[in-house]
Design an enzyme around this catalytic site. Structure first.
Site, PDB file in Angstrom:
ATOM      1  CE  LYS A  71      -1.838  16.038 -61.440  1.00  0.00           C
ATOM      2  NZ  LYS A  71      -2.295  15.239 -62.354  1.00  0.00           N
ATOM      3  CG  ASP A 107      -5.749  12.796 -64.148  1.00  0.00           C
ATOM      4  OD1 ASP A 107      -6.484  13.981 -64.456  1.00  0.00           O
ATOM      5  OD2 ASP A 107      -4.418  12.655 -63.744  1.00  0.00           O
ATOM      6  N   GLY A 131       3.508   5.663 -72.567  1.00  0.00           N
ATOM      7  CA  GLY A 131       4.183   6.688 -71.346  1.00  0.00           C
ATOM      8  C   GLY A 131       3.744   5.682 -70.236  1.00  0.00           C
ATOM      9  N   GLY A 134       2.325   9.459 -64.134  1.00  0.00           N
ATOM     10  CA  GLY A 134       1.113   9.431 -63.407  1.00  0.00           C
ATOM     11  C   GLY A 134      -0.409   9.379 -64.250  1.00  0.00           C
ATOM     12  CB  ILE A 217      -3.951  13.023 -72.387  1.00  0.00           C
ATOM     13  CG1 ILE A 217      -2.392  13.214 -71.934  1.00  0.00           C
ATOM     14  CG2 ILE A 217      -4.520  11.806 -72.343  1.00  0.00           C
ATOM     15  CD1 ILE A 217      -2.113  12.752 -70.574  1.00  0.00           C
TER      16      ILE A 217
END
Length: 276
Positions: A71, A107, A131, A134, A217
């Protein structure tokens, strides 16, 4: 269906890439809409990423998804970056247009779409983001833009502070994560904790507010230990597979010219592939 010489091509670039469910997902849409096209898994070593991305452009591909560990490299190889990718600081979707590589990040929009598909208003109350990677950045920015007040909580205080500065929100020490649930309407696990092969997420829900929505997620397994614990307490949950499905919509639309629908049939197809 058979491919012709006019077939449109896209794929997912990763190393490794065999675990990706994106080919099954996009393949289901290609079949549903009778599109002359294909979506391929593309295993590319990190050292070869930039050269391969440019080669795909020259080979006539319409674009590609990008997954771990590419990424950051994808961000660097792009000729143009969308506002969404710029805010997220990462690229997961490449679109090839007249020799130009355009990078986007879906996302955050995929996460918000999944919340709404579950009947959850992202702006209904404060959101606690667990978290600082990314995915956390993309989701945190999307939640903030949707009207939520976001708080970042991460095992590394330094990374939490850095992400909070990007989003423009406050942060909490990791040790405060359990008690913080009483003051939030949504908690989101954006870490890999709870994923198959990873340690579980250590989060007690005993102090959670009665209306707390618990989102994860992670989608392998489909029901993480966090979601199972939330359901035992009668809390609403939002699983991670829906985010995977919704984040794929913009790329498919750009590459194949059809805006696909995320529905129960698609969920069952991809979930069955995961279970297999």
């Amino acid at each position: 269906m058979y491919l012709t010489g006019h077939a449109r091509l896209a794929g997912v670039i990763g190393w490794p890439v065999a675990h990706s469910r994106s080919p099954r997902l996009h393949g289901a849409w290609l079949e549903r809409y009778g599109i002359d096209g294909a979506y391929l898994p593309l295993a590319v070593r990190p050292a070869d990423f930039a050269a391969c991305a440019r080669a795909l452009v020259r080979m006539g591909f319409a674009g590609a998804n990008v997954t771990i560990p590419h990424k950051e490299a994808a961000f660097a190889v792009c000729d143009r970056i969308t506002d969404g990718a710029q805010r997220a600081g990462a690229v997961n979707t490449l679109m090839f247009r007249d020799g130009v590589i355009v990078g986007d990040n879906t996302d955050g929009t995929g996460f918000i779409a999944n919340l709404r598909a579950h009947g959850v208003d992202p702006a209904a109350g404060p959101a606690l983001l667990l978290g600082a990677g990314g995915a956390a950045r993309a989701i945190g920015v999307a939640l903030s833009e949707a009207g939520a007040t976001v708080t970042v909580c991460n095992r590394s205080a330094e990374r939490a502070m850095a992400l909070a500065e990007v989003i423009g929100c406050r942060w909490l020490d990791w040790v405060a994560r359990d008690t913080a649930l009483a003051d939030h309407a949504l908690v989101v696990n954006t870490t890999s904790l709870g994923m198959k092969g990873q340690p579980p997420l250590d989060l007690s829900l005993r102090q959670a507010s009665a209306g707390l929505v618990v989102a994860d997620i992670v989608y392998v397994p489909l029901q993480t230990a966090l979601l199972a614990a939330a359901q035992v307490r009668g809390l609403r949950t939002v699983e991670g597979l829906g985010m995977l499905l919704h984040q794929a919509v913009p790329g498919f639309s750009a590459w194949f010219g059809v805006t696909p629908t995320v529905d129960d049939d698609l969920y069952r197809i991809v979930a069955a592939d995961l279970m297999a």
